[in-house]
Design an enzyme around this catalytic site. Structure first.
Site, PDB file in Angstrom:
ATOM      1  N   LYS A  51      50.941  55.613  86.387  1.00 42.14           N
ATOM      2  CA  LYS A  51      50.634  54.912  85.139  1.00 42.14           C
ATOM      3  C   LYS A  51      49.193  55.182  84.717  1.00 42.14           C
ATOM      4  CE  LYS A  51      50.946  52.242  81.550  1.00 42.14           C
ATOM      5  NZ  LYS A  51      51.336  50.856  81.394  1.00 42.14           N
TER       6      LYS A  51
ATOM      7  N   LYS B  32      41.173  48.234  79.578  1.00 44.44           N
ATOM      8  CA  LYS B  32      41.374  47.729  80.952  1.00 44.44           C
ATOM      9  C   LYS B  32      42.018  48.829  81.809  1.00 44.44           C
ATOM     10  CE  LYS B  32      45.120  46.085  81.926  1.00 44.44           C
ATOM     11  NZ  LYS B  32      46.359  45.955  82.687  1.00 44.44           N
TER      12      LYS B  32
END
Lengths: 295, 295
Positions: free
Chosen positions: B178, B246
Site C-alpha cells: 500500500k 499521512k
C-alpha cells in the site's frame, strides 16, 4: 505499386527507425502508394520488398507524394530533411503536406511552417505516443498541431498508423502535448521504479506488488509495460534513455519559457542525464530503476 | 438478520467512513450477517436500516463475529480499536480474524499480530486501493499480508469488497504494498498536474491534451480520474490531501528504514504537506495542481 490509395493520396516517408519502419509498413497495408527514404539501407530494402519505392533524397520523396511523414528524432536532422541541399523545401509542391511526427521543440514549428508555406506546402506537427508496440499495431496516439483542413486531408494516413488522433491546436500545440506526454511517462516510470525498489528493499515481492497495484488507482500502462520490464530485468529498448532525455530537455525548456515549475519531473530529467553520463543511454528508460538500486 | 452467510462467517465492521460505509454495505449485499461500530451515528443507522446490528464498542463487535474488518485511518485510532478498555483484544476469541484495511505503518503489524495471537485471534493487514468508487462498486484492489490460511478463511468476505485480492507476503507486506501504491498514485497525480499546468501555460487546451495522452504510454487511472477533476476544478474528496500526506509519511519512513532513495516522490510528499499548511488538507489530492498554478 499496384495498391490503390484509399483517398487518392500518395504517401512519402522519411526516417525508418524503430518507430518509422512499422508505421510506414502500416501505410502500405492500408493501400497507400509509398515512397521512402532513410539513412539505413536495411529498412529501405524491407519497405521496397513490401511494395514501396525508394527515393534517393527528401526532395525526391516530396516530388513523388502528396503527404510526407517525417519521423526523425533530432531537431538538427529534421532541419536537414527540410532545408538540406536536396531537402523537402526543394521538392515541396503546392498542396503537399509535411507531417512532422518526431518529437521537437514546439517553438521550432511555426518557423518550419512558414518556410514550407513559401513553397506552397503545409506543415502539421503530429508526434505520437505508444512506442514500438503502438507503431506495429497501428494504435498510436497522435497529437496534432496545425490547420484543421490539412489534418482532415492527412487524416486517412494518420488513421492507418494510430487509433487516437487529437487536434490539439495551432502549429506547435502537438509538440506541447507530446512534451506533456513525456513528462507524465517519465515521472510515472520513475514512480514505478521507486515503488518496486522500495518493495524489494522492504522484503515484499515486486511482482506481487505490481500485480496488486494494477487493480487500483496506481494502474497505468507504465506500471503494466515498464513495471514488467523492471521485474524481468529486460532493458532492451523500447524507449531509449537518450531519446527520453532529449525530450526531457524540451519539457524543461518549454517550462522555463512559459514560467512554470516542475518539482516532480526535474529529478527525473536529472536521472535520465545521469544514465547517459554513465553510458546507459541506449538502454530502455525503465533502466531508471538501476540508479535507485545502486544509490 | 435473516440473510444466510455465504460460508457461515459472521462479519464485524469497525469504521464506517467514506470507504468503510460502502464496503460494509457490500458485505450485507453479499449475505454476511454484520455487526458494526463507528464513531458517527449516521452511517451506523444507515447500516442498521440495511440489516446490520449495531454494537456499542469494538469488544462487542469481536464477540459477535468471526472476521472483523477494521477501516480506520490513524494508527492511534487503530491502537485504540485493538487495545482500548473495550477494544478487540477484550472480545477476540480463538479462531477469529481481524482484518486491518486502513493504511498503517508496516512495522506496526507484527506487534499487533502478536497481541491478537495472545488471545487466540489472527491478524491480516489488507489495505486497499481504488477509492470511494472502488469501495462502492466492490472493485477495490486488496493487498494482503499475513498467514495464507487466515486469508483463505476471510477471502469470501474480501471478495465481496474487492475484485483483486493479492497475497503479498507475511505480516506487514500488505502495508508495504500500500505504501508503494500511495507513492505511485501521489507521483502520478503530481505528474498529471505538472503536465496539465504546462499545457495551459503553453497555450494548449488541457482537456485535449488529457484526451490525447489517454491513448498512449501516459495513460493511467490517475490521468483519467484525477486529470478530469483538475480540468473540472472539482476538488471535493475523493482522496483527501490530509490522508495522502499521512500515507506519504509512512512511505518516507519505510524508505528511510530500509535505506532507499525516493528522488521523485520526495517533492510530492513536500507538496502535500504544503497544501495542509495552507489549510487545504480536506481537499482532494488532485488539488496538487493549485500549488503549481500559484508558483
Amino acid at each position: 505499386m499496384t495498391a490503390s490509395a484509399p483517398n487518392g493520396l500518395r504517401a512519402g516517408f522519411i526516417g525508418l527507425g524503430i518507430m518509422g519502419r512499422p508505421m510506414a509498413l502500416n501505410l502500405l497495408k492500408a493501400g497507400f502508394p509509398l515512397i521512402v527514404q532513410s539513412r539505413s539501407r536495411g529498412p529501405v530494402d524491407e519497405l521496397v520488398a513490401a511494395g514501396a519505392r525508394a527515393a534517393v533524397d527528401a526532395a525526391e520523396v516530396a516530388a513523388g507524394s502528396d503527404v510526407v511523414i517525417v519521423m526523425v528524432s533530432d531537431t538538427a536532422d529534421m532541419e536537414a530533411v527540410l532545408d538540406g541541399e536536396r531537402g523537402l523545401l526543394r521538392g515541396g509542391h503546392p498542396g503537399s503536406i509535411v507531417v512532422d511526427m518526431g518529437t521537437h521543440d514546439p517553438t521550432a514549428i511555426a518557423g518550419w511552417a512558414a518556410r514550407l508555406a513559401a513553397v506552397g506546402a503545409e506543415l502539421l506537427d503530429a508526434p505520437v505516443s505508444g512506442g514500438e508496440v503502438g507503431a506495429k499495431e497501428g494504435t498510436l496516439s497522435i497529437m496534432v498541431g496545425g490547420p484543421a483542413a490539412a489534418l482532415e486531408r492527412a487524416r486517412p494516413m494518420l488513421a492507418a498508423m494510430g487509433s487516437r488522433i487529437v487536434h490539439i491546436g495551432d502549429h506547435g500545440a502537438g509538440m506541447v502535448a507530446k512534451a506533456c506526454n513525456q513528462l507524465v511517462v517519465g515521472s510515472n516510470i520513475e514512480a514505478v521504479a521507486e515503488a518496486l525498489n522500495l518493495a524489494r528493499a522492504a522484503g515484499a515481492d515486486p511482482a506481487k506488488v505490481r500485480d496488486a497495484l494494477l487493480g487500483g488507482f496506481a494502474a497505468s500502462r507504465v506500471l503494466e509495460l515498464h513495471g514488467l520490464r523492471m521485474i524481468e530485468r529486460d532493458f532492451t529498448p523500447g524507449g531509449r534513455v537518450a531519446l527520453h532525455a532529449k525530450d526531457a530537455r524540451i519539457v524543461l525548456e518549454t517550462a522555463r519559457r512559459v514560467g512554470v515549475e516542475l518539482p516532480g519531473f526535474r529529478p527525473v530529467a536529472d536521472a535520465l542525464e545521469r544514465l547517459i553520463a554513465r553510458g546507459d543511454g541506449e538502454l530502455d528508460h525503465s533502466a531508471l530503476i538501476t540508479l535507485l538500486e545502486e544509490a
